[in-house]
Motif scaffolding. Structure first.
Motif, PDB file in Angstrom:
ATOM      1  N   GLU A   1       5.229  17.719  -1.573  1.00 43.94           N
ATOM      2  CA  GLU A   1       5.059  19.145  -1.293  1.00 43.94           C
ATOM      3  C   GLU A   1       4.684  19.871  -2.573  1.00 43.94           C
ATOM      4  O   GLU A   1       5.455  19.905  -3.539  1.00 43.94           O
ATOM      5  CB  GLU A   1       6.343  19.731  -0.712  1.00 43.94           C
ATOM      6  N   LEU A   2       3.487  20.436  -2.566  1.00 44.88           N
ATOM      7  CA  LEU A   2       2.939  21.107  -3.753  1.00 44.88           C
ATOM      8  C   LEU A   2       3.103  22.613  -3.671  1.00 44.88           C
ATOM      9  O   LEU A   2       3.148  23.198  -2.581  1.00 44.88           O
ATOM     10  CB  LEU A   2       1.435  20.830  -3.875  1.00 44.88           C
ATOM     11  N   ALA A   3       3.140  23.247  -4.844  1.00 44.69           N
ATOM     12  CA  ALA A   3       3.011  24.698  -4.914  1.00 44.69           C
ATOM     13  C   ALA A   3       1.655  25.099  -4.347  1.00 44.69           C
ATOM     14  O   ALA A   3       0.662  24.365  -4.460  1.00 44.69           O
ATOM     15  CB  ALA A   3       3.151  25.164  -6.355  1.00 44.69           C
ATOM     16  N   THR A   4       1.587  26.267  -3.742  1.00 46.26           N
ATOM     17  CA  THR A   4       0.374  26.702  -3.043  1.00 46.26           C
ATOM     18  C   THR A   4      -0.844  26.698  -3.944  1.00 46.26           C
ATOM     19  O   THR A   4      -1.924  26.223  -3.562  1.00 46.26           O
ATOM     20  CB  THR A   4       0.581  28.109  -2.460  1.00 46.26           C
TER      21      THR A   4
ATOM     22  N   ALA B   1       0.853  -1.184   0.000  1.00 42.88           N
ATOM     23  CA  ALA B   1       0.000   0.000   0.000  1.00 42.88           C
ATOM     24  C   ALA B   1       0.892   1.238   0.000  1.00 42.88           C
ATOM     25  O   ALA B   1       1.778   1.381   0.842  1.00 42.88           O
ATOM     26  CB  ALA B   1      -0.908  -0.013   1.224  1.00 42.88           C
ATOM     27  N   VAL B   2       0.649   2.117  -0.966  1.00 39.55           N
ATOM     28  CA  VAL B   2       1.404   3.366  -1.065  1.00 39.55           C
ATOM     29  C   VAL B   2       0.408   4.519  -0.971  1.00 39.55           C
ATOM     30  O   VAL B   2      -0.462   4.675  -1.835  1.00 39.55           O
ATOM     31  CB  VAL B   2       2.194   3.448  -2.390  1.00 39.55           C
ATOM     32  N   ALA B   3       0.533   5.299   0.095  1.00 40.20           N
ATOM     33  CA  ALA B   3      -0.345   6.448   0.315  1.00 40.20           C
ATOM     34  C   ALA B   3       0.334   7.711  -0.206  1.00 40.20           C
ATOM     35  O   ALA B   3       1.517   7.935   0.055  1.00 40.20           O
ATOM     36  CB  ALA B   3      -0.671   6.591   1.798  1.00 40.20           C
ATOM     37  N   LEU B   4      -0.416   8.522  -0.939  1.00 42.55           N
ATOM     38  CA  LEU B   4       0.091   9.802  -1.415  1.00 42.55           C
ATOM     39  C   LEU B   4      -0.567  10.912  -0.611  1.00 42.55           C
ATOM     40  O   LEU B   4      -1.805  11.003  -0.559  1.00 42.55           O
ATOM     41  CB  LEU B   4      -0.184  10.002  -2.903  1.00 42.55           C
ATOM     42  N   ALA B   5       0.252  11.713   0.038  1.00 43.36           N
ATOM     43  CA  ALA B   5      -0.243  12.827   0.847  1.00 43.36           C
ATOM     44  C   ALA B   5       0.373  14.119   0.319  1.00 43.36           C
ATOM     45  O   ALA B   5       1.598  14.212   0.163  1.00 43.36           O
ATOM     46  CB  ALA B   5       0.112  12.630   2.313  1.00 43.36           C
ATOM     47  N   TYR B   6      -0.468  15.104   0.042  1.00 44.82           N
ATOM     48  CA  TYR B   6      -0.014  16.383  -0.503  1.00 44.82           C
ATOM     49  C   TYR B   6      -0.079  17.462   0.577  1.00 44.82           C
ATOM     50  O   TYR B   6      -1.136  17.716   1.147  1.00 44.82           O
ATOM     51  CB  TYR B   6      -0.875  16.787  -1.697  1.00 44.82           C
ATOM     52  N   ASN B   7       1.065  18.039   0.869  1.00 43.56           N
ATOM     53  CA  ASN B   7       1.159  19.080   1.899  1.00 43.56           C
ATOM     54  C   ASN B   7       0.489  18.635   3.192  1.00 43.56           C
ATOM     55  O   ASN B   7      -0.202  19.403   3.862  1.00 43.56           O
ATOM     56  CB  ASN B   7       0.551  20.390   1.403  1.00 43.56           C
TER      57      ASN B   7
ATOM     58  N   LEU C   1      -1.926  16.475   3.502  1.00 42.60           N
ATOM     59  CA  LEU C   1      -3.314  16.051   3.320  1.00 42.60           C
ATOM     60  C   LEU C   1      -3.354  14.726   2.579  1.00 42.60           C
ATOM     61  O   LEU C   1      -2.899  14.623   1.429  1.00 42.60           O
ATOM     62  CB  LEU C   1      -4.081  17.109   2.519  1.00 42.60           C
ATOM     63  N   SER C   2      -3.889  13.686   3.210  1.00 42.89           N
ATOM     64  CA  SER C   2      -3.975  12.372   2.579  1.00 42.89           C
ATOM     65  C   SER C   2      -4.934  12.431   1.394  1.00 42.89           C
ATOM     66  O   SER C   2      -6.043  12.972   1.487  1.00 42.89           O
ATOM     67  CB  SER C   2      -4.473  11.344   3.596  1.00 42.89           C
ATOM     68  N   HIS C   3      -4.485  11.869   0.262  1.00 37.72           N
ATOM     69  CA  HIS C   3      -5.285  11.971  -0.964  1.00 37.72           C
ATOM     70  C   HIS C   3      -5.717  10.620  -1.511  1.00 37.72           C
ATOM     71  O   HIS C   3      -6.872  10.435  -1.886  1.00 37.72           O
ATOM     72  CB  HIS C   3      -4.475  12.718  -2.032  1.00 37.72           C
ATOM     73  N   VAL C   4      -4.814   9.657  -1.603  1.00 38.82           N
ATOM     74  CA  VAL C   4      -5.136   8.399  -2.250  1.00 38.82           C
ATOM     75  C   VAL C   4      -4.197   7.318  -1.741  1.00 38.82           C
ATOM     76  O   VAL C   4      -3.063   7.590  -1.334  1.00 38.82           O
ATOM     77  CB  VAL C   4      -5.020   8.529  -3.790  1.00 38.82           C
ATOM     78  N   VAL C   5      -4.688   6.081  -1.759  1.00 36.48           N
ATOM     79  CA  VAL C   5      -3.857   4.919  -1.452  1.00 36.48           C
ATOM     80  C   VAL C   5      -3.918   3.975  -2.639  1.00 36.48           C
ATOM     81  O   VAL C   5      -5.005   3.611  -3.086  1.00 36.48           O
ATOM     82  CB  VAL C   5      -4.330   4.185  -0.175  1.00 36.48           C
ATOM     83  N   MET C   6      -2.764   3.591  -3.156  1.00 31.53           N
ATOM     84  CA  MET C   6      -2.674   2.686  -4.294  1.00 31.53           C
ATOM     85  C   MET C   6      -1.858   1.468  -3.899  1.00 31.53           C
ATOM     86  O   MET C   6      -0.951   1.562  -3.069  1.00 31.53           O
ATOM     87  CB  MET C   6      -1.989   3.371  -5.482  1.00 31.53           C
TER      88      MET C   6
END
Length: 275
Positions: A89-92, A32-38, A40-45
């Protein structure tokens, strides 16, 4: 942190006729790989845990979370007992847009649209790509010949898909692998973006070869990455053909030595279907 890799060695019993023998086998990793942006949890693949920086960058581009690679400032890979988290880490401005359309979904291998909230959101309109040449028969055959040599994880485990960037002659320039066909393509897109950042590489005129069917999601990902030609070893879906035509993507399926089927092609911007 332990070194991430795409395979494990396991003990097995091999049966040959009536005889059993102990042996060692190589199997693909799937975690399981979770992607979190800044934060904030977004998706788990579910994915193969290698080239994860490429995966995070490519997923962000192909899902429209970022429009340009430089809008992703950094990626940290954090291992947890139950899986891996990619802290991106995303641009604002990108993060603000993401919060407006935030969705939570859990993606299985080859997952599709479990997080979509409407039909319009689920299908959408693909980006129109810049014109690209139709891959030649020789180039496709050359790419197919090279593919097995470059798919090291597939050779050792037999359980992963591959996505390869090929030049006009069919030479494999980049390749990424994963248990999920979408993930393999996202990793490739991320690797392509990384190369562009580092050396201003121009991928015009090159094509992508995938070891799976061509679904409409794969077409959309290619469109998002401005890939003008997609070659699949298996069949496309009807929706993939429709979306490839709208995006101006050459779509080729059933790629084999000596034969393939061209489903969509473009000529000066005019789309046509070739049986």
């Amino acid at each position: 942190m332990a070194v991430l890799k795409g395979e494990q060695h396991v003990q097995v019993l091999r049966r040959k006729g009536a005889a059993l023998e102990c042996a060692e086998d190589q199997v693909a990793d799937e975690v399981a790989v979770a992607l979190a942006y800044n934060g904030l949890s977004h998706v788990v693949m579910m994915a193969t845990p290698d080239n994860l920086e490429d995966f995070g960058r490519g997923f962000s581009l192909s899902e429209g979370i970022i429009e340009r690679p430089e809008q992703l400032y950094g990626t940290e890979v954090v291992q947890h007992p139950l899986g891996i988290e990619l802290q991106l880490e995303l641009a604002t401005e990108c993060f603000e847009k993401l919060k407006h359309r935030r969705r939570n979904l859990a993606g299985r291998t080859g997952c599709g649209l479990c997080g979509a909230e409407s039909l319009e959101q689920a299908i959408g309109t693909p980006r129109l790509v810049r014109p690209a040449p139709l891959p030649s028969a020789d180039a496709i055959e050359n790419a197919l010949t090279q593919l097995r040599k470059h798919q090291q994880l597939q050779r050792s485990t037999g359980a992963v898909h591959g996505a390869a960037l090929c030049d006009e002659s069919g030479r494999v320039r980049l390749l990424r692998e994963d248990v999920g066909r979408h993930n393999a393509l996202d990793k490739l897109i991320g690797a392509m973006a990384s190369c562009c950042i580092q050396d201003s590489t121009d991928y015009a005129g090159r094509f992508v070869l995938i070891t799976s069917r061509a679904s409409f999601e794969m077409v959309h990902k290619c469109a998002a990455a401005n890939i003008g030609a997609l070659v699949a070893v298996s069949a496309p879906t009807a929706l993939a053909i429709e979306q490839a035509s709208r995006a101006g993507i050459h779509l080729i399926g059933f790629a084999r030595q000596g034969r393939h089927v061209i489903y969509t092609t473009t000529d000066n911007g005019d789309d046509s279907h070739v049986a």
